[in-house]
Design a protein around this motif. Structure first.
Motif, PDB file in Angstrom:
ATOM      1  N   ALA A 466     -16.036  -0.636 -23.086  1.00 58.72           N
ATOM      2  CA  ALA A 466     -16.878  -1.346 -22.201  1.00 58.72           C
ATOM      3  C   ALA A 466     -16.205  -1.562 -20.750  1.00 58.72           C
ATOM      4  O   ALA A 466     -16.772  -1.732 -19.765  1.00 58.72           O
ATOM      5  CB  ALA A 466     -17.338  -2.649 -22.594  1.00 58.72           C
ATOM      6  N   ALA A 467     -15.009  -1.655 -20.826  1.00 57.60           N
ATOM      7  CA  ALA A 467     -14.095  -1.812 -19.576  1.00 57.60           C
ATOM      8  C   ALA A 467     -14.082  -0.523 -18.764  1.00 57.60           C
ATOM      9  O   ALA A 467     -13.907  -0.684 -17.392  1.00 57.60           O
ATOM     10  CB  ALA A 467     -12.681  -2.026 -19.950  1.00 57.60           C
ATOM     11  N   LEU A 468     -14.697   0.495 -19.113  1.00 53.57           N
ATOM     12  CA  LEU A 468     -14.894   1.479 -18.247  1.00 53.57           C
ATOM     13  C   LEU A 468     -16.320   1.731 -17.989  1.00 53.57           C
ATOM     14  O   LEU A 468     -16.516   3.038 -17.252  1.00 53.57           O
ATOM     15  CB  LEU A 468     -14.466   2.936 -19.154  1.00 53.57           C
ATOM     16  CG  LEU A 468     -12.724   3.107 -19.385  1.00 53.57           C
ATOM     17  CD1 LEU A 468     -12.379   4.314 -20.087  1.00 53.57           C
ATOM     18  CD2 LEU A 468     -11.977   2.914 -18.158  1.00 53.57           C
ATOM     19  N   ALA A 469     -17.221   1.096 -18.123  1.00 58.43           N
ATOM     20  CA  ALA A 469     -18.372   1.146 -17.551  1.00 58.43           C
ATOM     21  C   ALA A 469     -18.501   1.000 -16.196  1.00 58.43           C
ATOM     22  O   ALA A 469     -18.085   0.240 -15.649  1.00 58.43           O
ATOM     23  CB  ALA A 469     -19.446   0.121 -18.273  1.00 58.43           C
ATOM     24  N   ARG A 470     -19.234   1.984 -15.577  1.00 57.05           N
ATOM     25  CA  ARG A 470     -19.307   1.669 -14.136  1.00 57.05           C
ATOM     26  C   ARG A 470     -20.367   0.525 -13.534  1.00 57.05           C
ATOM     27  O   ARG A 470     -21.088   0.447 -14.116  1.00 57.05           O
ATOM     28  CB  ARG A 470     -19.804   3.022 -13.431  1.00 57.05           C
ATOM     29  CG  ARG A 470     -19.971   3.138 -11.825  1.00 57.05           C
ATOM     30  CD  ARG A 470     -19.937   4.305 -11.329  1.00 57.05           C
ATOM     31  NE  ARG A 470     -19.497   4.315  -9.725  1.00 57.05           N
ATOM     32  CZ  ARG A 470     -19.348   5.297  -9.084  1.00 57.05           C
ATOM     33  NH1 ARG A 470     -19.118   6.633  -9.573  1.00 57.05           N
ATOM     34  NH2 ARG A 470     -18.996   5.396  -7.980  1.00 57.05           N
ATOM     35  N   THR A 471     -19.180  -0.279 -12.584  1.00 52.33           N
ATOM     36  CA  THR A 471     -20.276  -1.220 -12.092  1.00 52.33           C
ATOM     37  C   THR A 471     -20.522  -0.955 -10.565  1.00 52.33           C
ATOM     38  O   THR A 471     -21.238  -1.842  -9.902  1.00 52.33           O
ATOM     39  CB  THR A 471     -19.453  -2.412 -12.121  1.00 52.33           C
ATOM     40  OG1 THR A 471     -18.066  -2.537 -11.564  1.00 52.33           O
ATOM     41  CG2 THR A 471     -19.382  -3.005 -13.712  1.00 52.33           C
ATOM     42  N   SER A 472     -19.850  -0.210  -9.965  1.00 51.99           N
ATOM     43  CA  SER A 472     -19.899   0.140  -8.600  1.00 51.99           C
ATOM     44  C   SER A 472     -21.172   1.026  -8.018  1.00 51.99           C
ATOM     45  O   SER A 472     -21.388   1.983  -9.154  1.00 51.99           O
ATOM     46  CB  SER A 472     -18.809   0.694  -7.962  1.00 51.99           C
ATOM     47  OG  SER A 472     -18.282   1.768  -8.498  1.00 51.99           O
ATOM     48  N   SER A 473     -21.710   0.896  -7.124  1.00 48.11           N
ATOM     49  CA  SER A 473     -22.809   1.427  -6.633  1.00 48.11           C
ATOM     50  C   SER A 473     -22.525   2.766  -6.166  1.00 48.11           C
ATOM     51  O   SER A 473     -21.450   3.014  -5.716  1.00 48.11           O
ATOM     52  CB  SER A 473     -23.894   0.710  -5.777  1.00 48.11           C
ATOM     53  OG  SER A 473     -23.135   0.533  -4.256  1.00 48.11           O
ATOM     54  N   TYR A 474     -23.187   3.951  -5.938  1.00 47.85           N
ATOM     55  CA  TYR A 474     -23.072   5.098  -5.528  1.00 47.85           C
ATOM     56  C   TYR A 474     -24.256   5.841  -4.812  1.00 47.85           C
ATOM     57  O   TYR A 474     -25.427   5.547  -5.196  1.00 47.85           O
ATOM     58  CB  TYR A 474     -22.434   6.072  -6.368  1.00 47.85           C
ATOM     59  CG  TYR A 474     -23.154   6.194  -7.554  1.00 47.85           C
ATOM     60  CD1 TYR A 474     -24.227   7.111  -7.811  1.00 47.85           C
ATOM     61  CD2 TYR A 474     -22.881   5.281  -8.672  1.00 47.85           C
ATOM     62  CE1 TYR A 474     -24.858   7.044  -8.877  1.00 47.85           C
ATOM     63  CE2 TYR A 474     -23.762   5.429  -9.796  1.00 47.85           C
ATOM     64  CZ  TYR A 474     -24.671   6.154 -10.158  1.00 47.85           C
ATOM     65  OH  TYR A 474     -25.671   6.484 -10.958  1.00 47.85           O
ATOM     66  N   LEU A 475     -23.909   6.625  -3.635  1.00 50.37           N
ATOM     67  CA  LEU A 475     -25.384   7.204  -3.007  1.00 50.37           C
ATOM     68  C   LEU A 475     -26.265   6.360  -2.508  1.00 50.37           C
ATOM     69  O   LEU A 475     -27.349   6.425  -2.720  1.00 50.37           O
ATOM     70  CB  LEU A 475     -25.967   8.233  -3.955  1.00 50.37           C
ATOM     71  CG  LEU A 475     -24.815   9.182  -4.745  1.00 50.37           C
ATOM     72  CD1 LEU A 475     -25.709  10.393  -5.469  1.00 50.37           C
ATOM     73  CD2 LEU A 475     -24.069  10.116  -3.695  1.00 50.37           C
ATOM     74  N   ASP A 476     -25.621   5.425  -1.676  1.00 52.49           N
ATOM     75  CA  ASP A 476     -26.595   4.513  -1.269  1.00 52.49           C
ATOM     76  C   ASP A 476     -27.423   4.718  -0.058  1.00 52.49           C
ATOM     77  O   ASP A 476     -28.062   4.204   0.387  1.00 52.49           O
ATOM     78  CB  ASP A 476     -25.688   3.120  -1.030  1.00 52.49           C
ATOM     79  CG  ASP A 476     -25.210   2.434  -2.261  1.00 52.49           C
ATOM     80  OD1 ASP A 476     -25.987   2.309  -3.270  1.00 52.49           O
ATOM     81  OD2 ASP A 476     -24.285   1.865  -2.109  1.00 52.49           O
ATOM     82  N   HIS A 477     -26.879   5.694   0.666  1.00 54.83           N
ATOM     83  CA  HIS A 477     -27.185   6.280   1.837  1.00 54.83           C
ATOM     84  C   HIS A 477     -28.782   6.951   1.729  1.00 54.83           C
ATOM     85  O   HIS A 477     -28.782   7.529   0.984  1.00 54.83           O
ATOM     86  CB  HIS A 477     -26.271   7.441   2.392  1.00 54.83           C
ATOM     87  CG  HIS A 477     -24.703   6.986   2.407  1.00 54.83           C
ATOM     88  ND1 HIS A 477     -24.141   6.917   1.200  1.00 54.83           N
ATOM     89  CD2 HIS A 477     -24.003   6.531   3.184  1.00 54.83           C
ATOM     90  CE1 HIS A 477     -22.787   6.768   1.288  1.00 54.83           C
ATOM     91  NE2 HIS A 477     -22.593   6.303   2.715  1.00 54.83           N
TER      92      HIS A 477
END
Length: 961
Positions: A466-477
């Motif tokens: 669970a500590a490796l689950a992505r929380t940051s966004s990407y490709l917001d452009h």
């Protein structure tokens, strides 16, 4: 009426006349301008008699030219010998869906695949934007500060990362640790690169990461080749505390769900973008990637697209930080990756644009969910799963591995052969419920009914920490959140293509780059499933046709070059140089002369030559050229004698980099051989040799060939390329292997130089088709016509511009150099001004400032018609008259059509026209442009602004708010 014979009627099917631009009558007119009665007479006057080949090319069954339909049929018969199974082998290569809108409008579209490297940014804005999108995809998904414009493959990207961290890091160690679950082919390429650089590569178990010491770096795989997803945070902190740096090879699709390496300390992240909509293709071409911390951007290898402004202050894209390129750094270079994989990077970037962040995450979740269902089903059957954590790959414990592989193949599936006790399965976006049913039957041996699919699915959870689950966004452009309907995507791709100049619009007269016809019949087989859907590590029984085609192409290239053996593994010309020098090094070592490390290189050589020599641990000694641009044989002799005991080789280009058939080439070879060295003949100019002279016959020991030049593989905007090497019989046993995949030509061979055993295999049918359709007669005619066209241009332009470096009777080889320096001194008009003004005429510029600063090098190729060649000549003559108007004061020295070029439609239609020359002169310098006009999308790019304000990603969100 005169009866036409059947033989004459059949000859009309020949491809030769389709490929060669000037008709017979046009060639007669061109020859008349030069004062020669025939092409053969021109070649006799030009090529030294002691190397001239007047016999037929020994092409055997392919000596006679084949009609397009016959060649396609014969290649189809070879392709049909391949078996296309569902390959779940993984190991860095996955089945993928190429969206049809991308397949038709990029991969199969000459507007994209016939473009050149975007060194002239004003006419490359479409593909520069697409590459910038690629860079943004990589930086976002990896969590790093900056990404380059693509690499050749994952293996070479990792090798480049190794030398990068050694170069920028503070550690004095020469040890690189590589995790034992790194892709085997990546490890082998890294080992090959490390050996001549005296880097010690040690493998280790990832569980030991926190105990590593005395190294300059470590390479990790995320997830590992066997599927496990590890939390490396503590180990990375340990390495950093001990002065080492960390490279992570990461799967892009997995990074939509997993915490990106940039968020847990990686210094460099590398990998492959193949699963973003690019076919397997038996190993390539695919776009590798390399991203790193922002502070390392000036040390990063490869190309980099950046944002700048044009002359009117509008946003424009360009290649940034070009001082890193090999032609500047030369023998100081630590990388020779001058060929990227632009076409494939564009496809991968558009896959991300089309699906967007939500679509990519949906694909990743589906793949992961299916993998979880498969794992649950296998446990139901009593199988152990060696990796408790995973994204898409399972390593299954079994005591009947061979039986499972046999059952899988019988069911149309390939599994990964791990060892006698384990079988690997890697799922991908093409997997369906039906495929899971097939896998159940394979592992259940048909004896147990499958459990309820939905019931199993309901109990499946994420299978990574669970500590490796992505929380940051990407490709917001916005670009990644706009074009999700096919209609919008189609229009976006069309809008980008419309901004560019490629061969589908105009002649690209680049000297040394050979931008010739990439015929449709040559391109068609690339998308056949029998070539495009084969995994590079598929069993040999499934790749019989591929390997037969490759063997035939090797034989063809041997016949054309005079060499005894050819390796098609190097997937770029730069890689061919590197591989060829490694072969020379291995040869000397086999004779107990491993101390030979001096590489003589003429001062006029391609910049990749000294970079390649440096990469294999050789010491470069530069030799002089005479006033005519030829290798100074006296200086070469002196330096060969001076370094006789340690002479490894010479690297020369023939015809010369200056575009001349040097008379002393055989003597040069004899000098080097007399002192125990080998002769490396750069095959960049092979378009002037095929059928006329063979480097393996007049003294060469090794040559690389640019299949993306002479043999019609398209440039693709800066890749794909193929750079095979041909060698003499005494060097054949040293050609590259790939032992990690079981591919071994000879036990003495060097290690892998590319990630796949046959490099960019899926585009090799292009060259096979070209040679088969041209035959011996056509290939020789192509060379002769290319030389004729170059001399025609030189002769017609010589009253207007000085032509440098000619041989007998003022003749050149397949390219000519015109000297702008006297005009620059007199008027201030530079070769760059001429290059930009040519855009107003709808032409791509010739090669600028290479090999001589302040000049233009022109190569028309054999595939341009006389009409197009004359159109270019007329443009150059008009430009010369404009320079004269500057010289005589009719045009202002600073405000004239050349300094103002290129002129955009926006500038031409503005209410205010501030220039001292007319709008008409700016827009329509010749009448024909009124009927057909290409409008450059931006004005002249500001290079200085772009480097001082370096920005290499999509515009920040604040620009859209």
């Amino acid at each position: 009426m005169t009866r036409t014979s059947l033989t004459q009627l059949e000859a009309r099917d020949a491809f030769i006349a389709r490929h060669i631009g000037p008709s017979a009558s046009e060639q007669e007119a061109m020859l008349s301008t030069l004062g020669y009665a025939s092409r053969a007479a021109l070649i006799d006057a030009l090529v030294p008699a002691n190397i001239r080949n007047k016999g037929a090319l020994p092409l055997g069954q392919y000596s006679a030219p084949m009609p397009e339909t016959a060649a396609l049929a014969q290649l189809k018969s070879l392709a049909s010998k391949n078996r296309v199974l569902k390959s779940l082998i993984g190991q860095g290569y996955y089945n993928s869906h190429t969206p049809a809108v991308i397949l038709r409008n990029i991969f199969e579209n000459p507007a994209w695949y016939t473009a050149y490297t975007p060194y002239q940014p004003e006419i490359s804005q479409g593909r520069l934007e697409a590459i910038l999108n690629f860079q943004q995809v990589i930086t976002d998904l990896t969590g790093m500060g900056i990404s380059n414009a693509s690499m050749l493959d994952e293996g070479t990207a990792a090798a480049e990362a190794m030398t990068l961290i050694q170069r920028v890091g503070k550690s004095k160690s020469n040890v690189l640790y590589v995790a034992d679950d790194v892709l085997p082919q990546t490890l082998e390429v890294v080992q090959t690169r490390a050996k001549p650089l005296n880097i010690e590569v040690r493998t280790f178990a990832p569980s030991e990461l926190e105990r590593l010491d005395s190294c300059f770096g470590a390479l990790l795989q995320y997830p590992g080749v066997n599927g496990v997803v590890r939390d490396y945070r503590a180990g990375v902190e340990h390495l950093h505390a001990n002065g080492a740096m960390v490279i992570v090879a990461a799967d892009l699709l997995a990074l939509t769900m997993l915490a990106p390496p940039g968020e847990w300390g990686a210094d460099v992240v590398v990998g492959n973008s193949q699963r973003f909509g690019v076919p397997l293709g038996f190993g390539g071409p695919h776009a590798g990637y390399l991203s790193t911390r922002d502070e390392f951007k000036r040390s990063m290898s490869g190309r980099l697209v950046g944002v700048t402004i044009d002359a009117q202050g509008n946003k424009a894209y360009r290649l940034a930080l070009q001082t890193r390129e090999q032609h500047i750094r030369r023998e100081k270079a630590t990388s020779n990756i001058c060929t990227a994989q632009v076409l494939l990077a564009v496809m991968a970037s558009m896959y991300a644009v089309y699906h967007g962040p939500a679509g990519l995450l949906q694909i990743a979740r589906r793949v992961h969910r299916y993998t979880g269902i498969l794992a649950a089903n296998l446990r139901t059957l009593g199988y152990g799963i060696a990796n408790a954590s995973f994204f898409d790959t399972l390593t299954i414990e079994t005591d009947r591995a061979e039986q499972l592989h046999a059952a899988a193949v019988a069911a149309g599936v390939n599994l990964r052969k791990v060892d006698a006790k384990h079988v690997g399965v890697s799922l991908d976006e093409t997997i369906t419920r039906d495929d899971l049913a097939v896998l159940w039957n394979i592992f259940a041996n048909g004896s147990v009914p499958a459990p309820d699919f939905d019931a199993v699915e309901a109990g499946v959870q994420n299978a990574f920490p669970a500590a490796l689950a992505r929380t940051s966004s990407y490709l917001d452009h916005p670009v990644f959140n706009t074009h999700h309907s096919e209609h919008e995507m189609l229009r976006y791709l069309r809008s980008l293509a419309d901004k560019d100049l490629a061969l589908d619009r105009t002649m690209i007269p680049l000297g040394s780059c050979t931008m010739k016809l990439n015929a449709t019949s040559e391109m068609i087989p690339v998308t056949w499933p029998e070539f495009s859907s084969i995994h590079p590590f598929a069993p040999d029984a499934q790749t019989v046709g591929y390997r037969e085609m490759i063997a035939q192409l090797e034989e063809m290239l041997c016949a054309l070059t005079g060499y005894a053996a050819v390796s098609l593994q190097p997937n770029a010309g730069s890689q061919g140089e590197y591989a060829g020098l490694l072969v020379i090094k291995a040869y000397h070592e086999s004779r107990g002369e491993g101390h030979r490390n001096i590489c003589l290189i003429p001062s006029s050589a391609h910049g990749t030559n000294p970079a390649s020599a440096n990469m294999v641990g050789m010491q470069v000694v530069v030799t002089a050229c005479d006033a005519s641009g030829n290798v100074d044989l006296a200086d070469l002799q002196a330096k060969a004698e001076q370094h006789s005991a340690n002479l490894a080789c010479v690297m020369v280009t023939y015809p010369s980099t200056h575009g001349v058939f040097e008379e002393g080439i055989q003597q040069l070879c004899e000098i080097i051989h007399a002192h125990g060295g080998q002769v490396y003949i750069d095959g960049a100019n092979m378009n002037a040799l095929v059928g006329v002279a063979a480097p393996g016959s007049f003294g060469g020991d090794v040559s690389h060939l640019n299949l993306h030049k002479t043999f019609c593989i398209p440039h693709g905007g800066g890749g794909p390329g193929v750079g095979p090497i041909g060698v003499g019989a005494h060097l054949a046993k040293f050609l590259p292997n790939q032992r990690s995949s079981g591919y071994q030509r000879d036990a003495s061979g060097i290690g892998a130089v590319s990630a796949a055993p046959f490099g960019s295999a899926s585009i090799l049918p292009i060259s096979w088709m070209y040679i088969a359709m041209m035959g011996a007669e056509g290939l020789t005619a192509a060379t002769e016509t290319a030389i004729l066209a170059a001399n025609y241009i030189a002769r017609r332009l010589s009253p207007h511009y000085p032509v440098l470096y000619s041989g007998h009777d003022g003749l050149v080889a397949h390219e000519c150099i015109i000297d702008l320096r006297p005009l620059t001194d007199a008027t201030g008009i530079s070769n760059e001004d001429v290059a930009k003004r040519l855009m107003d005429f709808g032409f791509h510029a010739p090669t600028m400032s290479f090999p001589v600063p302040g000049t233009l090098m022109i190569e028309p190729t054999e595939s341009e018609s006389k009409v197009e060649i004359d159109r270019f000549i007329d443009a150059m003559i008009v430009i010369r008259s404009e320079i004269a108007q500057v010289q005589n004061g009719e045009f202002d020295r600073e405000d004239n059509p050349l300094k103002g070029a290129p002129h955009t439609a926006e500038v031409l239609t503005a209410d205010v026209w501030a220039h001292k020359y007319s709008r008409e002169v700016a827009a329509f310098p010749v009448p024909s442009l009124r009927k057909q006009k290409y409008w450059p999308p931006v004005g002249r790019a500001d290079n200085v602004y772009g480097d001082r304000n370096l920005f290499c990603g999509c515009a920040p969100m604040s620009d859209y708010e």
